[in-house]
Design an enzyme around this catalytic site. Structure first.
Site, PDB file in Angstrom:
ATOM      1  N   ASP A  16      85.736  52.453   2.836  1.00 47.44           N
ATOM      2  CA  ASP A  16      84.896  53.110   1.910  1.00 47.44           C
ATOM      3  C   ASP A  16      85.720  53.622   0.503  1.00 47.44           C
ATOM      4  O   ASP A  16      85.579  54.833   0.132  1.00 47.44           O
ATOM      5  CB  ASP A  16      84.388  54.413   2.306  1.00 47.44           C
ATOM      6  N   ASP A  54      79.924  52.154   2.367  1.00 44.71           N
ATOM      7  CA  ASP A  54      78.957  52.963   2.546  1.00 44.71           C
ATOM      8  C   ASP A  54      77.596  52.730   1.876  1.00 44.71           C
ATOM      9  O   ASP A  54      78.126  52.434   0.401  1.00 44.71           O
ATOM     10  CB  ASP A  54      79.059  54.413   2.308  1.00 44.71           C
ATOM     11  N   HIS A  56      73.489  53.004   0.875  1.00 43.65           N
ATOM     12  CA  HIS A  56      72.415  53.984   1.505  1.00 43.65           C
ATOM     13  C   HIS A  56      71.316  53.677   0.501  1.00 43.65           C
ATOM     14  O   HIS A  56      71.269  53.643  -0.767  1.00 43.65           O
ATOM     15  CB  HIS A  56      72.949  55.566   1.329  1.00 43.65           C
ATOM     16  N   HIS A  60      68.025  58.560   1.611  1.00 44.60           N
ATOM     17  CA  HIS A  60      68.526  58.261   3.331  1.00 44.60           C
ATOM     18  C   HIS A  60      68.838  59.741   3.883  1.00 44.60           C
ATOM     19  O   HIS A  60      68.862  60.715   3.176  1.00 44.60           O
ATOM     20  CB  HIS A  60      70.208  57.860   3.031  1.00 44.60           C
ATOM     21  N   LYS A 114      77.571  49.502   5.564  1.00 45.36           N
ATOM     22  CA  LYS A 114      76.854  50.270   6.711  1.00 45.36           C
ATOM     23  C   LYS A 114      76.220  51.410   6.128  1.00 45.36           C
ATOM     24  O   LYS A 114      76.344  51.935   4.996  1.00 45.36           O
ATOM     25  CB  LYS A 114      78.169  50.921   7.597  1.00 45.36           C
ATOM     26  N   CYS A 159      84.748  58.647   8.169  1.00 48.67           N
ATOM     27  CA  CYS A 159      84.460  57.417   8.109  1.00 48.67           C
ATOM     28  C   CYS A 159      85.641  56.658   8.979  1.00 48.67           C
ATOM     29  O   CYS A 159      85.667  55.630   9.530  1.00 48.67           O
ATOM     30  CB  CYS A 159      83.813  56.717   6.982  1.00 48.67           C
TER      31      CYS A 159
HETATM   32 ZN   LIG Z   1      77.323  58.098   3.333  1.00 47.54          ZN
END
Ligand SMILES: [Zn+2]
Length: 212
Positions: A16, A54, A56, A60, A114, A159
């Site tokens: 990330d 990451d 989204h 989210h 993800k 993460c």
């Molecule tokens: Zn996130």
């Protein structure tokens, strides 16, 4: 001479390294940009590198903005357990979701997204936060016969930590390179994450163990 030699089938997972997690971003991790040159340097020692991202949708469930009366860093009880609520971050196709252009790892082989399921967060690169939905990374590493997993990036206590713990649960030998991570540390989360990683058998080293 370095204490640790990277084997030809070892893999580095860079977690990330996106603009929203770097200074100036919506969920900036303090000093997060300081680790970029170190990660670039470490990555040159690895034949195999995986990046996580990451990623989204704008609505989210991990965003505080989706929960009436809630502020970032408060928690909420979801079907799968306690969820920390965050500022909106890493929204699909936004600048903040992009991996920093300062990351210089042209030989990275996979960018794994993800957190794209609206109703489930995913700190881990291996398994979503419901602890049931796999991302496919275990299969990818296994099919390519990649060995020890090294983890760096942001943030140590979310993460990075969850990715390392899930890699260990999937049967990999796992090492986190401490000084190539930075943490958020909300409500004692950093100390808790290191304790959980130790409990899971994750090794903790410093970059000099590889680079010197
Ligand atoms: Zn996130």
């Amino acid at each position: 001479m370095a204490a640790i030699t990277i084997a030809p089938n070892d893999v580095l997972i860079v977690v990330d390294m996106q603009y929203d997690f770097l200074p100036g971003g919506s969920l900036a991790v303090a000093d997060g940009d300081a680790i970029v040159p170190l990660i670039n340097n470490l990555a040159r020692r690895f034949s195999h590198v995986v990046l996580t991202q990451d990623w989204h949708p704008a609505d989210h469930i991990s965003f505080a903005s989706q929960h009436v009366g809630k502020a970032p860093f408060e928690t909420v009880e979801l079907d799968y357990g306690i969820q920390v609520l965050w500022p909106d971050h890493c929204v699909w196709s936004s600048h903040g979701a992009e991996i920093t252009a300062d990351l210089d790892i042209p030989h990275a082989q996979l960018v794994l997204r993800k957190g794209y399921n609206r109703a489930i967060d995913s700190y881990s690169g291996f398994q979503e936060a419901d602890r049931q939905t796999p991302t496919g990374l275990t299969g990818y590493l296994g099919e390519r016969d990649l060995g020890r997993v090294y983890v760096v990036g942001l943030a140590t206590d979310f993460c990075v930590g969850w990715t390392a713990i899930d890699a260990a649960a999937a049967g990999f030998d796992v090492t986190v390179i401490d000084d190539a991570t930075r943490g958020i540390d909300t409500a004692g989360s950093l100390a808790k994450a290191w304790a959980a990683m130790a409990e899971a058998g994750v090794e903790r080293i410093q970059s000099q163990d590889i680079l010197d």
